[in-house]
Design a protein around this motif. Sequence first.
Motif, PDB file in Angstrom:
ATOM      1  N   ILE A 184      -1.392   8.962   2.302  1.00  0.00           N
ATOM      2  CA  ILE A 184      -0.880   7.626   2.605  1.00  0.00           C
ATOM      3  C   ILE A 184      -1.205   7.266   4.051  1.00  0.00           C
ATOM      4  N   GLY A 185      -1.041   8.229   4.954  1.00  0.00           N
ATOM      5  CA  GLY A 185      -1.357   7.979   6.356  1.00  0.00           C
ATOM      6  C   GLY A 185      -2.818   7.630   6.568  1.00  0.00           C
ATOM      7  N   ARG A 186      -3.712   8.278   5.826  1.00  0.00           N
ATOM      8  CA  ARG A 186      -5.137   7.985   5.956  1.00  0.00           C
ATOM      9  C   ARG A 186      -5.447   6.580   5.451  1.00  0.00           C
ATOM     10  N   ALA A 187      -4.819   6.182   4.354  1.00  0.00           N
ATOM     11  CA  ALA A 187      -5.030   4.835   3.828  1.00  0.00           C
ATOM     12  C   ALA A 187      -4.526   3.787   4.814  1.00  0.00           C
ATOM     13  N   VAL A 188      -3.369   4.049   5.407  1.00  0.00           N
ATOM     14  CA  VAL A 188      -2.805   3.123   6.391  1.00  0.00           C
ATOM     15  C   VAL A 188      -3.722   3.020   7.610  1.00  0.00           C
ATOM     16  N   GLU A 189      -4.298   4.130   8.024  1.00  0.00           N
ATOM     17  CA  GLU A 189      -5.230   4.099   9.156  1.00  0.00           C
ATOM     18  C   GLU A 189      -6.424   3.200   8.876  1.00  0.00           C
ATOM     19  N   VAL A 190      -6.929   3.231   7.652  1.00  0.00           N
ATOM     20  CA  VAL A 190      -8.048   2.355   7.274  1.00  0.00           C
ATOM     21  C   VAL A 190      -7.629   0.897   7.408  1.00  0.00           C
ATOM     22  N   MET A 191      -6.439   0.573   6.909  1.00  0.00           N
ATOM     23  CA  MET A 191      -5.946  -0.805   6.999  1.00  0.00           C
ATOM     24  C   MET A 191      -5.741  -1.217   8.450  1.00  0.00           C
ATOM     25  N   GLU A 192      -5.243  -0.315   9.255  1.00  0.00           N
ATOM     26  CA  GLU A 192      -5.000  -0.635  10.671  1.00  0.00           C
ATOM     27  C   GLU A 192      -6.310  -0.881  11.420  1.00  0.00           C
ATOM     28  N   ARG A 193      -7.349  -0.088  11.099  1.00  0.00           N
ATOM     29  CA  ARG A 193      -8.646  -0.307  11.743  1.00  0.00           C
ATOM     30  C   ARG A 193      -9.228  -1.664  11.346  1.00  0.00           C
ATOM     31  N   ARG A 194      -9.075  -2.021  10.088  1.00  0.00           N
ATOM     32  CA  ARG A 194      -9.561  -3.333   9.640  1.00  0.00           C
ATOM     33  C   ARG A 194      -8.789  -4.461  10.333  1.00  0.00           C
ATOM     34  N   PRO A 210      -9.500   9.676  -3.480  1.00  0.00           N
ATOM     35  CA  PRO A 210      -8.705   9.163  -4.611  1.00  0.00           C
ATOM     36  C   PRO A 210      -7.772   8.018  -4.244  1.00  0.00           C
ATOM     37  N   TRP A 211      -7.386   7.915  -2.965  1.00  0.00           N
ATOM     38  CA  TRP A 211      -6.484   6.845  -2.538  1.00  0.00           C
ATOM     39  C   TRP A 211      -7.219   5.571  -2.143  1.00  0.00           C
ATOM     40  N   TYR A 212      -8.543   5.663  -1.999  1.00  0.00           N
ATOM     41  CA  TYR A 212      -9.297   4.523  -1.463  1.00  0.00           C
ATOM     42  C   TYR A 212      -9.223   3.262  -2.334  1.00  0.00           C
ATOM     43  N   PRO A 213      -9.234   3.348  -3.671  1.00  0.00           N
ATOM     44  CA  PRO A 213      -9.145   2.120  -4.476  1.00  0.00           C
ATOM     45  C   PRO A 213      -7.927   1.261  -4.166  1.00  0.00           C
ATOM     46  N   TYR A 214      -6.880   1.860  -3.623  1.00  0.00           N
ATOM     47  CA  TYR A 214      -5.666   1.108  -3.309  1.00  0.00           C
ATOM     48  C   TYR A 214      -5.869   0.181  -2.111  1.00  0.00           C
ATOM     49  N   CYS A 215      -6.840   0.476  -1.282  1.00  0.00           N
ATOM     50  CA  CYS A 215      -7.097  -0.381  -0.118  1.00  0.00           C
ATOM     51  C   CYS A 215      -8.544  -0.889  -0.098  1.00  0.00           C
ATOM     52  N   GLU A 216      -9.219  -0.761  -1.229  1.00  0.00           N
ATOM     53  CA  GLU A 216     -10.613  -1.206  -1.313  1.00  0.00           C
ATOM     54  C   GLU A 216     -10.697  -2.724  -1.172  1.00  0.00           C
ATOM     55  N   THR A 217     -11.708  -3.198  -0.483  1.00  0.00           N
ATOM     56  CA  THR A 217     -11.892  -4.636  -0.283  1.00  0.00           C
ATOM     57  C   THR A 217     -13.376  -4.923  -0.121  1.00  0.00           C
ATOM     58  N   ASP A 218     -13.707  -6.176   0.147  1.00  0.00           N
ATOM     59  CA  ASP A 218     -15.094  -6.525   0.436  1.00  0.00           C
ATOM     60  C   ASP A 218     -15.121  -7.473   1.628  1.00  0.00           C
ATOM     61  N   GLU A 219     -16.317  -7.732   2.128  1.00  0.00           N
ATOM     62  CA  GLU A 219     -16.431  -8.535   3.344  1.00  0.00           C
ATOM     63  C   GLU A 219     -15.903  -9.953   3.148  1.00  0.00           C
ATOM     64  N   LEU A 275       0.827  -1.195   0.000  1.00  0.00           N
ATOM     65  CA  LEU A 275       0.000   0.000   0.000  1.00  0.00           C
ATOM     66  C   LEU A 275       0.869   1.256   0.000  1.00  0.00           C
ATOM     67  N   ASN A 276       1.851   1.306   0.896  1.00  0.00           N
ATOM     68  CA  ASN A 276       2.758   2.450   0.955  1.00  0.00           C
ATOM     69  C   ASN A 276       3.522   2.634  -0.349  1.00  0.00           C
TER      70      ASN A 276
END
Length: 318
Positions: free
Chosen positions: A166-176, A201-210, A152-153
């Motif tokens: 980048i920090g915001r995207a990492v925070e999303v991954m850390e919460r998950r 704009p950065w969300y597609p890089y960490c987009e996922t599904d259940e 991701l980074n």
Amino acid sequence: MRTDEVAFMVGESRIAGTLHLPDGEGPHPAVVIVHGSGAVDRFGIDGTLRPVITHFAASGYATLSYDKPGVGESSGRWMDQTFDDRAAETLLAVRFLAGRPDVDACHIGLWAISQGGWTAPLTATLAPGEIDFTILVSASAMTPCEQSMHQLNTELTRDGFTAHDIGRAVEVMERRTAGMRAGRAGADILATEPLWLAGEPWYPYCETDEEELDYVRPIWHFDVSPLMRRLSCPVLAIWGADDVHMPAQRCAATFAADLAAARHPDFRLQVYPHADHRLRVSRTCALAPGYLDDMTHWLSCRSGTADAAARPPSPAGD
């Protein structure tokens, strides 16, 4: 070279594949292909495994590659598999080959790429007397969680995103990750994410599904290092220096430390310059020069059939 359409059972699932056989009666040494992640058929994403399979078979190795469960002609569901399940499946593939008269049961090894680099060492430690060698291509020495964070980074940095994004995207991954550690279902984890995140704009890089979150939960913190220290068969590990999925040199150094600590008697680590995750150079379909020949040269040295003065491996960072 000839081919044989084959199948073997893993529980109630019928796993279908193709066995590529060298010319001659045999028995031949053999290679089982261990796939990476995702819905991969016997020839890999966009057929990327074809040159590898063909090269092994042309070099005298019976080569088995099969559709993952629920893909192609195989039944089952690959997203229900843990690494333990994948290792058990791989071992059954080895034993299927060992039962064939045209295969040398004493010389069956594994060729594994990407996620298969976590599966193959687990398989080899389950039945060390049955695995003659292990070749790991683009194998991570990190946990899946650490590797995903690194990727991701790397991708966001490469594509020009700011440190704040980048920090915001990492925070999303850390919460998950925290949610998975707490045992929460993927649907519950995603339900707590604000809907406006999808517009970033950065969300597609960490987009996922259940479904993906439920799949990765049991493997997210898998540590391969203890398995590397237990390996007894010869090991060849290969990376591309430009792999965005993982830091190649760091992974090579970790594997080197693990194998040296275990006083492993026979391993080689190689990093090919300018090559990507699939060992292609400069985002083309061309494989890194020497990559295929280096693998079979290494194998021939292990079997004692190559002269000590044979062509050395192509230049790379060992």
